[in-house]
Motif scaffolding. Structure first.
Motif, PDB file in Angstrom:
ATOM      1  N   ILE A   8       5.479  40.441 -24.840  1.00  0.00           N
ATOM      2  CA  ILE A   8       4.456  41.141 -25.606  1.00  0.00           C
ATOM      3  C   ILE A   8       3.059  40.742 -25.125  1.00  0.00           C
ATOM      4  N   SER A   9       2.103  41.593 -25.478  1.00  0.00           N
ATOM      5  CA  SER A   9       0.707  41.342 -25.123  1.00  0.00           C
ATOM      6  C   SER A   9      -0.180  41.955 -26.188  1.00  0.00           C
ATOM      7  N   THR A  10      -1.439  42.184 -25.846  1.00  0.00           N
ATOM      8  CA  THR A  10      -2.387  42.758 -26.801  1.00  0.00           C
ATOM      9  C   THR A  10      -1.951  44.117 -27.314  1.00  0.00           C
ATOM     10  N   TRP A  11      -1.100  44.804 -26.534  1.00  0.00           N
ATOM     11  CA  TRP A  11      -0.675  46.153 -26.932  1.00  0.00           C
ATOM     12  C   TRP A  11       0.281  46.129 -28.114  1.00  0.00           C
ATOM     13  N   THR A  26      15.980  35.715 -29.277  1.00  0.00           N
ATOM     14  CA  THR A  26      15.814  34.258 -29.379  1.00  0.00           C
ATOM     15  C   THR A  26      14.567  33.733 -28.676  1.00  0.00           C
ATOM     16  N   ALA A  27      13.950  34.579 -27.816  1.00  0.00           N
ATOM     17  CA  ALA A  27      12.805  34.107 -27.035  1.00  0.00           C
ATOM     18  C   ALA A  27      11.779  35.220 -26.871  1.00  0.00           C
ATOM     19  N   VAL A  28      10.542  34.810 -26.705  1.00  0.00           N
ATOM     20  CA  VAL A  28       9.450  35.753 -26.474  1.00  0.00           C
ATOM     21  C   VAL A  28       8.550  35.195 -25.382  1.00  0.00           C
ATOM     22  N   ILE A  29       8.162  36.062 -24.453  1.00  0.00           N
ATOM     23  CA  ILE A  29       7.224  35.686 -23.398  1.00  0.00           C
ATOM     24  C   ILE A  29       5.913  36.416 -23.692  1.00  0.00           C
ATOM     25  N   ILE A  30       4.866  35.640 -23.901  1.00  0.00           N
ATOM     26  CA  ILE A  30       3.602  36.170 -24.407  1.00  0.00           C
ATOM     27  C   ILE A  30       2.560  36.186 -23.294  1.00  0.00           C
ATOM     28  N   ARG A  31       1.855  37.300 -23.149  1.00  0.00           N
ATOM     29  CA  ARG A  31       0.777  37.312 -22.159  1.00  0.00           C
ATOM     30  C   ARG A  31      -0.340  36.393 -22.636  1.00  0.00           C
ATOM     31  N   ALA A  32      -0.643  35.393 -21.809  1.00  0.00           N
ATOM     32  CA  ALA A  32      -1.755  34.484 -22.112  1.00  0.00           C
ATOM     33  C   ALA A  32      -3.076  35.068 -21.656  1.00  0.00           C
ATOM     34  N   GLY A  33      -3.026  35.902 -20.590  1.00  0.00           N
ATOM     35  CA  GLY A  33      -4.264  36.498 -20.126  1.00  0.00           C
ATOM     36  C   GLY A  33      -4.083  37.262 -18.835  1.00  0.00           C
ATOM     37  N   PHE A  34      -5.212  37.663 -18.265  1.00  0.00           N
ATOM     38  CA  PHE A  34      -5.235  38.409 -17.006  1.00  0.00           C
ATOM     39  C   PHE A  34      -6.546  38.068 -16.303  1.00  0.00           C
ATOM     40  N   THR A  36      -9.238  36.115 -15.253  1.00  0.00           N
ATOM     41  CA  THR A  36      -9.599  34.839 -15.876  1.00  0.00           C
ATOM     42  C   THR A  36      -9.900  35.024 -17.360  1.00  0.00           C
ATOM     43  N   VAL A  37      -9.322  36.071 -17.953  1.00  0.00           N
ATOM     44  CA  VAL A  37      -9.621  36.465 -19.335  1.00  0.00           C
ATOM     45  C   VAL A  37      -8.416  36.199 -20.236  1.00  0.00           C
ATOM     46  N   LYS A  38      -8.671  35.621 -21.374  1.00  0.00           N
ATOM     47  CA  LYS A  38      -7.615  35.338 -22.352  1.00  0.00           C
ATOM     48  C   LYS A  38      -7.197  36.616 -23.074  1.00  0.00           C
ATOM     49  N   ASP A  39      -5.894  36.800 -23.252  1.00  0.00           N
ATOM     50  CA  ASP A  39      -5.398  37.910 -24.069  1.00  0.00           C
ATOM     51  C   ASP A  39      -5.873  37.707 -25.508  1.00  0.00           C
ATOM     52  N   ASN A  40      -6.478  38.741 -26.081  1.00  0.00           N
ATOM     53  CA  ASN A  40      -7.111  38.577 -27.393  1.00  0.00           C
ATOM     54  C   ASN A  40      -6.120  38.424 -28.545  1.00  0.00           C
ATOM     55  N   LYS A  75      -6.246  28.131 -13.201  1.00  0.00           N
ATOM     56  CA  LYS A  75      -7.053  27.177 -13.963  1.00  0.00           C
ATOM     57  C   LYS A  75      -7.396  27.742 -15.339  1.00  0.00           C
ATOM     58  N   ALA A  76      -7.726  29.039 -15.387  1.00  0.00           N
ATOM     59  CA  ALA A  76      -8.008  29.673 -16.675  1.00  0.00           C
ATOM     60  C   ALA A  76      -6.763  29.680 -17.550  1.00  0.00           C
ATOM     61  N   CYS A  77      -5.621  29.974 -16.945  1.00  0.00           N
ATOM     62  CA  CYS A  77      -4.350  29.983 -17.674  1.00  0.00           C
ATOM     63  C   CYS A  77      -4.035  28.613 -18.242  1.00  0.00           C
ATOM     64  N   ALA A  78      -4.153  27.577 -17.404  1.00  0.00           N
ATOM     65  CA  ALA A  78      -3.834  26.218 -17.852  1.00  0.00           C
ATOM     66  C   ALA A  78      -4.752  25.767 -18.978  1.00  0.00           C
ATOM     67  N   LYS A  79      -6.001  26.168 -18.912  1.00  0.00           N
ATOM     68  CA  LYS A  79      -6.951  25.804 -19.968  1.00  0.00           C
ATOM     69  C   LYS A  79      -6.549  26.422 -21.295  1.00  0.00           C
ATOM     70  N   ILE A  80      -6.111  27.677 -21.254  1.00  0.00           N
ATOM     71  CA  ILE A  80      -5.686  28.376 -22.472  1.00  0.00           C
ATOM     72  C   ILE A  80      -4.403  27.769 -23.041  1.00  0.00           C
ATOM     73  N   LEU A  81      -3.521  27.320 -22.155  1.00  0.00           N
ATOM     74  CA  LEU A  81      -2.228  26.783 -22.603  1.00  0.00           C
ATOM     75  C   LEU A  81      -2.287  25.307 -22.994  1.00  0.00           C
TER      76      LEU A  81
END
Length: 330
Positions: A8-11, A26-34, A36-40, A75-81
């Motif tokens: 899933i993502s912002t949509w 049992t599991a969900v994979i979530i968009r963290a971003g794209f 260098t922008v965080k998924d809102n 780097k942006a991804c790791a910062k968000i996570l």
């Protein structure tokens, strides 16, 4: 076909994760971003999935056109996570049409740059793409050996080995509208929940920075981030050691030029000392496991050198000479 995992993502604006779990997911994979922008909606989705007891992974959509850009995305991804507990790898989503003109070699290097940067942050990694991309745009065999594969193949069966198969789009109870449906085929891809307390940077990168400051007085930031400042400090350390040990008379300027290349001595299994430690520092900062940061060139350090040489198209002999150091310093 019934999914055991959705992504899933912002949509997906409204998700009742308790209903999702009750539906057998049992599991969900979530968009963290794209880019260098965080998924809102990442925080909203992450909190909801965690509260419902679902296993969680993340993905990052790539818009990178160079290794530098993919490193910045990582780097942006790791910062968000940072501080998040993940049960599945972080997948690099590579499918942007505009990237295809870069060619297979360049795109594979872009992928590996992202993967290595996240590995250096203590995160497990994977690649998400389609069969056509894994044939024409990415070196499937190389990536399969390095990370998890999440295959997007909307059909009754898939054409390549993978850990997770995205087989189509459909309705899942608890999700407003459609969502992507997946089967986790290799259950070992799910790990016990481990908090990413290290966030943006592997602790051993900090070890390297501390060694550079304590041993050479460079005064660089000890933040676990491998950037140009740490790279130049490592080159300066190498130049200093070559001057001290071999009377090389190099200018200590942090630039790996012709004089430094000529002064480098071959390091191999059985070598020891601070020049080996500098080599290990370079490898650690590039995401390789050297088996320690101790100045001892053992089996693990040799394996890291060989892995680095293979990826960068160097002659693979496990010996770190001027060509290998040149690529490490680049």
């Amino acid at each position: 076909m019934k999914p055991n995992c959705i992504d899933i993502s912002t949509w997906q604006t409204e998700v009742d994760f308790n209903r999702v779990r009750a539906a057998g997911v049992t599991a969900v994979i979530i968009r963290a971003g794209f880019s260098t922008v965080k998924d809102n909606r990442f925080e909203q989705h992450y909190s909801g999935a965690r509260a419902a007891g679902l296993k969680i992974g993340a993905y990052w959509y790539s818009y990178a056109y160079s290794e530098y850009e993919s490193e910045q995305e990582a780097k942006a991804c790791a910062k968000i996570l940072k501080g998040k507990s993940l049960d599945l790898p972080v997948y690099y989503d590579m499918e942007e049409n505009g990237q295809m003109s870069l060619g297979k070699s360049a795109l594979t290097k872009i992928a590996v740059s992202f993967l290595d940067t996240l590995k250096a942050c203590g995160l497990r990694t994977g690649i998400y793409s389609s069969p056509s991309w894994f044939t024409s745009c990415l070196d499937y065999d190389l990536l399969r050996a390095r990370c998890s594969i999440w295959l997007a193949h909307w059909a009754d069966a898939h054409s390549r080995a993978c850990d997770i198969w995205q087989f189509g789009v459909g309705k899942v109870s608890g999700v407003t509208g459609d969502c992507d449906c997946n089967l986790i085929e290799n259950m070992s891809v799910i790990s016990e929940c481990k908090e990413n307390t290290r966030g943006y940077g592997l602790s051993t990168v900090k070890d390297v920075q501390q060694w550079l400051n304590q041993g050479f007085g460079f005064g660089i930031a000890e933040d676990g981030i491998y950037g140009s400042q740490t790279r130049r400090a490592l080159i300066k350390a190498l130049q200093t050691l070559l001057n001290k040990q071999y009377g090389a008379k190099l200018k200590v300027d942090g630039v790996y030029g012709a004089c430094t290349a000529l002064a480098v001595r071959n390091l191999k299994n059985g070598s020891h000392g601070n020049t080996v430690r500098a080599l290990q520092g370079f490898l650690i900062c590039r995401g390789y496991d050297t088996g320690g940061f101790d100045g001892i060139f053992g089996i693990k350090t040799e394996a890291a050198v060989r892995d680095f040489q293979v990826y960068h198209g160097l002659y693979c002999d496990g010996i770190a000479g001027s060509a290998t150091f040149g690529e490490l310093c680049g």
